[in-house]
Design an enzyme around this catalytic site. Structure first.
Site, short mmCIF file in Angstrom:
data_model
loop_
_atom_site.label_atom_id
_atom_site.label_comp_id
_atom_site.label_asym_id
_atom_site.label_seq_id
_atom_site.Cartn_x
_atom_site.Cartn_y
_atom_site.Cartn_z
N ARG A 90 0.90 -1.20 -0.15
CA ARG A 90 -0.02 0.10 0.00
C ARG A 90 0.78 1.10 0.09
NH1 ARG A 90 -3.10 -0.94 4.50
NH2 ARG A 90 -1.78 0.78 5.64
N ARG A 124 2.43 15.52 14.81
CA ARG A 124 3.58 15.91 15.75
C ARG A 124 3.28 17.00 16.73
NH1 ARG A 124 6.31 16.88 10.94
NH2 ARG A 124 6.51 18.97 11.44
N TYR A 145 -9.58 21.07 3.84
CA TYR A 145 -11.01 20.96 3.75
C TYR A 145 -11.36 21.02 2.04
CZ TYR A 145 -15.86 22.29 4.49
OH TYR A 145 -17.15 22.52 4.52
N ARG A 198 -21.69 9.10 0.80
CA ARG A 198 -21.81 10.07 -0.37
C ARG A 198 -20.76 11.36 0.00
NH1 ARG A 198 -21.71 15.07 0.23
NH2 ARG A 198 -23.75 15.88 0.72
N LYS A 216 -13.68 18.42 8.54
CA LYS A 216 -14.72 19.26 9.03
C LYS A 216 -14.39 19.91 10.43
CE LYS A 216 -18.02 19.33 5.97
NZ LYS A 216 -18.70 20.31 5.37
N GLU A 287 -22.57 13.82 8.61
CA GLU A 287 -21.90 14.16 7.51
C GLU A 287 -21.86 13.41 6.27
OE1 GLU A 287 -20.45 17.74 7.57
OE2 GLU A 287 -20.66 17.47 5.22
N ASP A 288 -22.23 13.69 5.30
CA ASP A 288 -22.02 13.01 4.17
C ASP A 288 -22.58 11.63 4.08
OD1 ASP A 288 -21.09 15.15 3.09
OD2 ASP A 288 -19.20 14.70 2.51
N ASP A 310 -25.31 18.42 8.81
CA ASP A 310 -24.70 19.48 8.19
C ASP A 310 -25.23 19.73 6.52
OD1 ASP A 310 -22.82 21.46 7.58
OD2 ASP A 310 -21.56 20.32 6.82
N ASP A 311 -25.15 18.46 6.02
CA ASP A 311 -25.54 18.45 4.42
C ASP A 311 -26.87 19.12 4.05
OD1 ASP A 311 -23.03 17.67 3.13
OD2 ASP A 311 -23.64 15.87 4.51
N ALA A 347 -32.00 16.98 -6.30
CA ALA A 347 -33.09 16.86 -5.23
C ALA A 347 -32.58 15.70 -4.15
CB ALA A 347 -34.32 16.39 -5.77
N ALA A 350 -28.83 17.77 -0.01
CA ALA A 350 -28.80 19.04 -0.03
C ALA A 350 -29.53 19.66 -0.66
CB ALA A 350 -27.24 19.37 -0.69
N ASN A 466 -19.52 20.06 -5.04
CA ASN A 466 -18.23 19.94 -4.63
C ASN A 466 -17.76 18.32 -4.98
OD1 ASN A 466 -17.91 22.41 -3.12
ND2 ASN A 466 -19.09 21.30 -1.43
N ASN A 511 -20.41 27.73 0.85
CA ASN A 511 -20.31 26.49 1.47
C ASN A 511 -20.69 26.06 2.87
OD1 ASN A 511 -18.40 24.24 2.97
ND2 ASN A 511 -17.75 23.85 0.92
N1 LIG Z 1 -21.75 24.05 -1.19
C1 LIG Z 1 -22.18 23.25 0.04
O1 LIG Z 1 -22.03 23.83 0.92
C2 LIG Z 1 -22.70 21.80 -0.22
C3 LIG Z 1 -23.38 21.04 0.82
C4 LIG Z 1 -23.99 20.00 0.65
C5 LIG Z 1 -23.73 19.36 -0.46
N2 LIG Z 1 -23.04 19.92 -1.39
C6 LIG Z 1 -22.78 19.02 -2.56
O2 LIG Z 1 -24.03 19.01 -3.39
C7 LIG Z 1 -23.87 17.72 -4.18
C8 LIG Z 1 -25.25 16.82 -3.94
O3 LIG Z 1 -25.21 16.51 -2.48
P1 LIG Z 1 -26.29 15.41 -2.10
O4 LIG Z 1 -26.12 15.17 -0.78
O5 LIG Z 1 -27.64 16.39 -2.37
O6 LIG Z 1 -26.34 14.38 -3.05
P2 LIG Z 1 -27.38 13.18 -3.65
O7 LIG Z 1 -26.64 12.38 -4.44
O8 LIG Z 1 -28.22 12.94 -2.50
O9 LIG Z 1 -28.08 14.18 -4.58
C9 LIG Z 1 -27.72 14.38 -5.85
C10 LIG Z 1 -29.01 14.80 -6.75
O10 LIG Z 1 -28.63 15.40 -8.09
C11 LIG Z 1 -29.63 14.73 -8.92
N3 LIG Z 1 -28.79 14.78 -10.34
C12 LIG Z 1 -27.98 13.76 -10.75
N4 LIG Z 1 -27.86 13.89 -12.16
C13 LIG Z 1 -28.38 15.15 -12.16
C14 LIG Z 1 -28.47 15.99 -13.61
N5 LIG Z 1 -27.99 15.46 -14.70
N6 LIG Z 1 -29.47 16.86 -13.42
C15 LIG Z 1 -29.98 17.33 -12.60
N7 LIG Z 1 -29.88 16.62 -11.46
C16 LIG Z 1 -29.41 15.57 -11.32
C17 LIG Z 1 -29.97 13.36 -8.47
O11 LIG Z 1 -31.17 12.81 -9.21
C18 LIG Z 1 -30.04 13.79 -7.09
O12 LIG Z 1 -31.51 14.26 -6.58
C19 LIG Z 1 -22.69 17.11 -3.82
O13 LIG Z 1 -21.64 17.47 -4.87
C20 LIG Z 1 -22.24 17.85 -2.57
O14 LIG Z 1 -20.74 18.20 -2.35
C21 LIG Z 1 -22.57 21.07 -1.45
O1 LIG Z 2 -17.80 19.59 2.71
C1 LIG Z 2 -18.14 20.48 2.04
O2 LIG Z 2 -17.42 21.32 1.31
C2 LIG Z 2 -19.46 20.96 1.87
C3 LIG Z 2 -20.38 19.85 2.13
O3 LIG Z 2 -20.55 19.37 3.18
C4 LIG Z 2 -20.49 18.80 0.76
O4 LIG Z 2 -20.87 17.70 1.37
O5 LIG Z 2 -20.18 19.07 -0.26
MG LIG Z 3 -21.01 17.43 3.30
#
Ligand SMILES: NC(=O)c1ccc[n+]([C@@H]2O[C@H](COP(=O)([O-])OP(=O)(O)OC[C@H]3O[C@@H](n4cnc5c(N)ncnc54)[C@H](O)[C@@H]3O)[C@@H](O)[C@H]2O)c1
Ligand SMILES: O=C(O)C[C@H](O)C(=O)O
Ligand SMILES: [Mg+2]
Length: 625
Positions: A90, A124, A145, A198, A216, A287-288, A310-311, A347, A350, A466, A511
């Site tokens: 590894r 360290r 981050y 995720r 985080k 988270e995630d 958080d999301d 949808a 987030a 992201n 964010n």
């Molecule tokens: N900026 C921030 O603070 C922040 C916070 C939370 C999540 N995010 C980002 O948001 C994204 C989604 O997170 P999530 O938890 O909702 O994920 P998720 O997988 O639960 O949801 C993704 C959604 O996108 C849709 N999707 C996929 N392909 C698509 C397309 N071609 N057109 C339209 N919609 C489409 C899916 O059907 C689903 O509804 C991730 O990239 C995450 O990093 C950003």
């Molecule tokens: O982690 C981030 O930068 C924002 C958010 O929690 C995400 O899942 O994308």
């Molecule tokens: Mg997140």
């Protein structure tokens, strides 16, 4: 010591070396050595993390399960026990692939190398690490981050050196209540937990998702001044559905498909019970987690435990602050927010979190009654992987159902079930196009061209997915197609765009980092037993009001990350004030509930400031136990 002396010849060079250690007065262990009689066990006088941090005894992921139990190591290492040959493989694979994989789209090509250097400093000397991070937060937040943390998670099996945090796996069922005592700290204020399902927009990364919890919590320390000795990153490994990881001999997690249904819930329930039994005052940030579980777990725990997602909730607050900023940037009062037409792509956890919060905010502004709540719904058009969501959708996700558009109404707008994003933008002519889809480039040139038809005086584009390569579009693309009269925000950091003639296209970072540290700190210092909707709303409103009129009119709707400690203080104070008003605040340490009630807004801010940890070396004094 007796056992040790018995086995070592007095002329042995090892003995000489060990004697030097002993006479130096700081070596507390005895160690036996292989003699002509064959292998004998080594006696150690250390357990738990002390063993893992001792280069003489540490075997890392090669500790067997029985050794992990005997030495209180259970939970302190990823669950997969590997041979020393695999450990070396590894290491070598990681060493060789470093340069090839150090890129995340347009971000820093040296990002991963910088992460390694910072990570070694973190191992360290924590005080120095956080001093460096706080003093250079603009430069190094993108390393520890988002976005680099995504790359770190993708390469975690290779990058793994010393463990950080705890791992609870499906194999630990029935053991978690005792395992939790393997963590050395008696006080833990913040846990960030993931199941790795995720990670950002990178999908299921299994056990490698621990990196996101670590990243985080780095912000909890740097931005919120949570004491680094009182944070705990946690990975709950219930398996992975990522085929590549299931087949990778170097993977550090359980190589089985994810648990689901009641079996999955039983693991998460056991974890929650264990951590809240040992640390009743801890706050747990989810988270995630994939959307499927994110909402269910939030509903399951939010009224009984001090937790938030958080999301779902942090992102919603940041988006609301951004959406209100976009209204102000049009030169209109915030109260005009309910008139905005908003197209949301995505949808998931987030997107739906943002939609629910935005609808509630509109409803509050429209009179806070059922009629207002119903009519607010018509301001949103939601597009997911299958296109526009309408009531005609088969097997509609129950969380998306409240936002499904009426078919007849859509027909009048020239739209239908499953209409594409570009069609929706063309017909709706929205004020805001918001992406939480995890699909890089989704806001294609065609979509951005269609947005030129927006009826807004200053359309807003939020490419919030992201990491960098998942952003729905870059600021260059947005400004070059739509000109400088737009508002732009992205989840990952991008540079401002030089538009020529002295014009700068400002790129905001939208964010959840602007909220979660303050939500956690405010909850902690208020002593509230839950994180209420009101507390989350207060956090979002404080962030929305943070930017001055002048900044907002220039298109600057979120603060620079260099102000994150200050904005976190303000958000925490707003959360405390709301907890007090809702009669949820039970106090923290010597600040009891009654005294909290008596504090003025300025005194609340002082109270927060005085409780934020600063990275200064304390004076150390040795004393025998
Ligand atoms: N900026 C921030 O603070 C922040 C916070 C939370 C999540 N995010 C980002 O948001 C994204 C989604 O997170 P999530 O938890 O909702 O994920 P998720 O997988 O639960 O949801 C993704 C959604 O996108 C849709 N999707 C996929 N392909 C698509 C397309 N071609 N057109 C339209 N919609 C489409 C899916 O059907 C689903 O509804 C991730 O990239 C995450 O990093 C950003
Ligand atoms: O982690 C981030 O930068 C924002 C958010 O929690 C995400 O899942 O994308
Ligand atoms: Mg997140």
């Amino acid at each position: 010591m007796a056992i040790f002396w018995k086995h070592v010849k007095s002329s042995s060079p090892l003995l000489q070396r060990l004697k030097r250690h002993i006479t130096g007065g700081h070596y507390l262990l005895s160690r036996s050595f292989t003699t002509t009689e064959g292998h004998r066990p080594t006696i150690v006088h250390k357990r738990s993390l002390d063993i893992l941090h001792d280069p003489w005894f540490n075997k890392g992921t090669a500790f067997s399960m029985t050794e992990r139990d005997r030495l209180d190591l259970r939970g302190l290492l990823p669950p997969n026990v590997v041979s020393s040959e695999v450990q070396i493989e590894r290491f070598m694979v990681d060493l060789k692939r470093l340069e090839v994989q150090a890129r995340d789209g347009p971000s820093d090509p040296n990002a991963l190398a910088k992460w390694r250097i910072l990570n070694r400093l973190h191992d360290r000397n924590e005080t120095m690490y956080y001093k460096v991070l706080i003093a250079n937060i603009e430069e190094y937040a993108p390393i520890v981050y988002t976005p680099t943390v995504g790359l770190v998670c993708q390469n975690y099996s290779g990058l793994f050196r010393r463990p950080r945090g705890m791992y609870f796996s499906a194999e630990d069922r029935g053991e978690m209540m005792s395992m939790v005592y393997n963590w050395p700290a008696d006080q833990v204020d913040m846990i960030v937990v993931t199941d790795g399902s995720r990670i950002l927009g990178l999908g299921d990364l299994g056990v490698q998702g621990i990196g996101i919890a670590i990243g985080k919590l780095d912000l909890y320390v740097a931005a919120a001044g949570i004491n680094p000795q009182r944070v705990l990153p946690v990975m709950i490994d219930v398996g992975t559905n990522n085929t590549k990881l299931l087949e990778d001999p170097l993977y550090l997690g359980l190589q089985q498909h994810r648990l689901d249904g009641d079996e999955y819930l039983a693991v998460i329930d056991e974890f929650m019970e264990a951590v809240f039994t040992r640390w009743p005052n801890v706050i747990v940030q989810f988270e995630d987690f994939q959307s499927k579980w994110a909402f269910k777990l939030l509903q399951r725990y939010r009224t009984t435990y001090r937790m938030f997602n958080d999301d779902v909730q942090g992102t919603a607050g940041v988006a609301i602050a951004g959406l209100l900023g976009a209204v102000r940037a049009q030169g209109r009062p915030m109260i005009d927010f309910p008139k905005q037409k908003i197209v949301v792509a995505g949808a998931g956890s987030a997107g739906i979190g943002v939609l629910n919060a935005a609808r509630k905010t509109m409803a509050r502004m429209l009179g806070n009654n059922e009629f207002a709540f119903q009519s607010a719904k018509s301001q949103f058009w939601v597009v997911d992987a299958k296109g526009l969501i309408t009531e005609g959708r088969e097997d509609i996700d129950p969380d998306a159902l409240p936002f499904a558009r009426n078919l007849k109404e859509m027909d009048r707008q020239g739209l239908r079930e499953g209409a594409s994003l570009v069609e929706v933008v063309k017909q709706v002519k929205p004020d805001v196009l918001l992406g939480l889809s995890a699909v890089g480039g989704l806001f294609s040139n065609e979509v951005l061209e269609a947005l030129k038809g927006s009826t807004s005086t200053r359309p807003a584009i939020f490419a919030m997915s992201n990491p960098t390569k998942n952003a729905e579009c870059t600021p260059e693309e947005a400004f070059s197609i739509l000109g400088d009269n737009i508002i732009f925000a992205s989840g990952s950091p991008f540079s401002n765009v030089d538009l020529g003639n002295g014009h700068i296209g400002h790129c905001n970072q939208g964010n959840n980092m602007y909220l979660f540290p303050g939500i956690g700190l405010g909850t902690l210092l208020s002593g509230s037993r839950i994180v209420s909707d009101g507390m989350l709303q207060a956090a979002a409103e404080r962030l929305a009001a943070y930017m001055s009129e002048e900044e907002v009119l220039k298109g600057v709707i979120f603060p620079s990350i260099s102000r994150i400690r200050d904005i976190t203080l303000e958000v925490a104070a707003a959360v405390i004030k709301e907890a007090v008003e809702e009669d949820l605040a039970e106090g923290y340490h010597e600040m009891d509930a009654r005294e909290l009630h008596r504090l003025s807004p300025d005194e609340i801010k002082d109270y927060v400031k005085n409780n934020m940890w600063n990275p200064e070396y304390p004076t150390l004094v040795y004393r025998h136990e």
